[in-house]
Design an enzyme around this catalytic site. Structure first.
Site, PDB file in Angstrom:
ATOM      1  N   ARG A  18      24.548  22.492  19.328  1.00  0.00           N
ATOM      2  CA  ARG A  18      25.003  23.652  18.550  1.00  0.00           C
ATOM      3  C   ARG A  18      23.954  24.762  18.430  1.00  0.00           C
ATOM      4  NH1 ARG A  18      27.169  19.210  15.523  1.00  0.00           N
ATOM      5  NH2 ARG A  18      29.427  19.097  15.770  1.00  0.00           N
ATOM      6  N   LYS A  41      23.850  38.637  25.166  1.00  0.00           N
ATOM      7  CA  LYS A  41      25.124  38.254  25.778  1.00  0.00           C
ATOM      8  C   LYS A  41      24.887  37.079  26.727  1.00  0.00           C
ATOM      9  CE  LYS A  41      28.188  42.270  25.914  1.00  0.00           C
ATOM     10  NZ  LYS A  41      28.909  43.182  26.818  1.00  0.00           N
ATOM     11  N   GLU A  80      21.993  49.614  37.596  1.00  0.00           N
ATOM     12  CA  GLU A  80      22.120  49.423  36.146  1.00  0.00           C
ATOM     13  C   GLU A  80      21.263  50.431  35.394  1.00  0.00           C
ATOM     14  OE1 GLU A  80      24.033  47.713  34.244  1.00  0.00           O
ATOM     15  OE2 GLU A  80      24.913  46.126  35.472  1.00  0.00           O
ATOM     16  N   LYS A 118      18.882  50.111  25.857  1.00  0.00           N
ATOM     17  CA  LYS A 118      19.775  49.017  25.495  1.00  0.00           C
ATOM     18  C   LYS A 118      19.414  48.437  24.135  1.00  0.00           C
ATOM     19  CE  LYS A 118      22.186  44.992  27.205  1.00  0.00           C
ATOM     20  NZ  LYS A 118      22.468  44.091  28.346  1.00  0.00           N
ATOM     21  N   GLU A 172      29.419  44.353  20.173  1.00  0.00           N
ATOM     22  CA  GLU A 172      30.343  45.158  20.969  1.00  0.00           C
ATOM     23  C   GLU A 172      31.592  45.551  20.187  1.00  0.00           C
ATOM     24  OE1 GLU A 172      30.537  45.028  25.640  1.00  0.00           O
ATOM     25  OE2 GLU A 172      32.044  43.662  24.826  1.00  0.00           O
ATOM     26  N   ARG A 203      28.450  49.622  21.640  1.00  0.00           N
ATOM     27  CA  ARG A 203      27.903  48.801  22.717  1.00  0.00           C
ATOM     28  C   ARG A 203      28.798  48.788  23.953  1.00  0.00           C
ATOM     29  NH1 ARG A 203      24.802  42.918  22.270  1.00  0.00           N
ATOM     30  NH2 ARG A 203      24.575  42.619  24.504  1.00  0.00           N
ATOM     31  N   ASN A 262      29.080  49.259  29.382  1.00  0.00           N
ATOM     32  CA  ASN A 262      29.942  48.727  30.433  1.00  0.00           C
ATOM     33  C   ASN A 262      30.488  49.809  31.365  1.00  0.00           C
ATOM     34  OD1 ASN A 262      30.133  45.765  29.775  1.00  0.00           O
ATOM     35  ND2 ASN A 262      30.765  46.625  27.814  1.00  0.00           N
ATOM     36  N   HIS A 272      31.921  48.801  34.746  1.00  0.00           N
ATOM     37  CA  HIS A 272      32.108  47.349  34.766  1.00  0.00           C
ATOM     38  C   HIS A 272      33.573  46.916  34.786  1.00  0.00           C
ATOM     39  CE1 HIS A 272      27.865  47.410  34.022  1.00  0.00           C
ATOM     40  NE2 HIS A 272      27.794  46.102  33.944  1.00  0.00           N
ATOM     41  N   HIS A 331      33.828  44.570  37.732  1.00  0.00           N
ATOM     42  CA  HIS A 331      34.127  43.146  37.574  1.00  0.00           C
ATOM     43  C   HIS A 331      35.398  42.772  38.334  1.00  0.00           C
ATOM     44  CE1 HIS A 331      31.623  42.505  33.636  1.00  0.00           C
ATOM     45  NE2 HIS A 331      30.884  42.590  34.725  1.00  0.00           N
ATOM     46  N   HIS A 377      26.203  42.198  42.204  1.00  0.00           N
ATOM     47  CA  HIS A 377      26.760  42.747  40.968  1.00  0.00           C
ATOM     48  C   HIS A 377      26.526  44.253  40.871  1.00  0.00           C
ATOM     49  CE1 HIS A 377      27.892  43.132  36.778  1.00  0.00           C
ATOM     50  NE2 HIS A 377      26.699  43.633  36.505  1.00  0.00           N
TER      51      HIS A 377
END
Length: 374
Positions: free
Chosen positions: A127, A149, A191, A233, A243, A247, A251, A254, A258, A271
């Site tokens: 956990r 993330k 990026e 960032k 997000e 935030r 993206n 993206h 993606h 990527h």
């Protein structure tokens, strides 16, 4: 060792430091041990390094030389196709077999895929245990190692399983970038181009004016790019950790990027290469909506292409549109789409209709075809 830069990340759930510099890797072990009040030296805590065979061959001995105790090395093959729950399950079993406990420390040593998986592994095991990011690719240094993330992919889409879970520290040694293949360096730089477009006009201008030095691997130029990208960032994550709004601007490119990765089975593009195509598409939408002028559109496109070449790929426009509905930014069935608003600003819009997106995807694929024929 040369002077390093330290950038603080502060969020409601965690605070930590990102250290950036050259010649840093041999000292990472002592930095971590000091952070843990000597727990590695005393044997009170054990370190587990999650890495790939390639990264360990290149940089493992240097990292190992600075660790005060022998870590357990757990290897994951390189590649986005291994960023799956099956890999996480195997690593969880290996941690248990090696006797990892709540006081154990994970060290993510590699690129963005390894960093994302290690973070999710740390969030999941017992956990939640502590982990450190030691990114060795530009993409990981400027983006994925920062902000907490973590996650893995599903067949339906990228990063659909994960958690917000921050490392206790990030150590980015610019020297590790010298071993990157040119395509990976360029892909990672996209990026940083993104960072400039959405929130840092000065970074965008610097990358435009110093492209030759940056692409040749000039240490000072790359350090500036990494530090400015990380600071941008960190500021965004400070304002919006999970997000909920701001935030989302991180993206840019993206949503379609993606989709491109998923449609091509994560095998045709890196990527950053997919994100570059996605940024071109987003900028085209922004031009048609009047968010950027024709000159601004052309300016952004020119800089993105400078950090190419943009690699062609094969995909069906209709499939790309369908895959965007699986994007993790989608809320209540609505596609949230990030668009540039000039250079150095961005906005999240919620009214990109299927027809508009279809037209954009078709025009993008026409551009891909021209690129392939060139």
């Amino acid at each position: 060792m040369s002077t390093t830069q330290k950038i603080a990340v502060t969020t409601p759930s965690a605070s930590y430091t990102i250290e950036i510099g050259t010649g840093l890797l041999p000292f990472v072990g002592s930095r971590i041990d000091a952070l843990l009040n000597g727990a590695l030296t005393s044997g009170k805590q054990r370190a587990f390094v999650i890495t790939s065979p390639e990264i360990w061959h290149l940089h493992g001995p240097t990292l190992l030389s600075g660790l005060p105790s022998e870590p357990v090395i757990l290897e994951v093959p390189a590649g986005e196709q291994h960023k799956r729950l099956s890999t996480i399950e195997r690593l969880l079993e290996e941690l248990a077999q090696h006797g990892a406990d709540r006081d154990s420390l994970l060290i993510a040593f590699g690129g963005g895929v390894l960093g994302d998986m290690t973070g999710y592994l740390a969030a999941s095991y017992m956990r939640g245990i502590r982990y450190v990011q030691v990114p060795t690719t530009l993409l990981a240094q400027v983006d994925s190692s920062v902000g907490g993330k973590t996650g893995v992919n599903l067949a339906a889409g990228k990063n659909l399983v994960g958690a917000f879970y921050h490392p206790i520290a990030v150590y980015a040694d610019i020297d590790t970038l010298a071993t990157l293949p040119p395509a990976e360096l360029r892909a990672g730089l996209q990026e940083s181009v993104k960072a400039g477009i959405i929130r840092d006009r000065a970074l965008f201008d610097f990358m435009e004016a110093n492209a030759a030095a940056i692409l040749s691997g000039d240490t000072a130029a790359l350090t500036r790019v990494v530090a400015d990208s990380v600071q941008m960032k960190a500021d965004v994550v400070h304002a919006d950790e999970r997000e909920g709004g701001l935030r989302m601007i991180l993206n840019l490119g993206h949503t379609l990027g993606h989709a491109i990765e998923a449609a091509t089975g994560y095998k045709q593009l890196l990527h950053g290469e997919a994100i570059a195509w996605g940024m071109l598409a987003a900028t085209a939408i922004a031009k048609r909506r009047g968010l950027v002028t024709v000159d601004e559109h052309d300016h952004i496109e020119r800089v993105i292409i400078t950090y190419g070449p943009l690699k062609p790929f094969t995909a069906d426009p209709a499939e790309l549109v369908t895959l965007t509905s699986k994007d993790k930014k989608a809320r209540s069935g609505t596609r949230n789409f990030v668009l540039p608003k000039g250079i150095g600003d961005a906005v999240v819009v919620k009214d990109v209709a299927v027809e508009e997106l279809t037209t954009t995807a078709e025009r993008m694929m026409a551009m891909v075809a021209r690129q392939a024929a060139a």
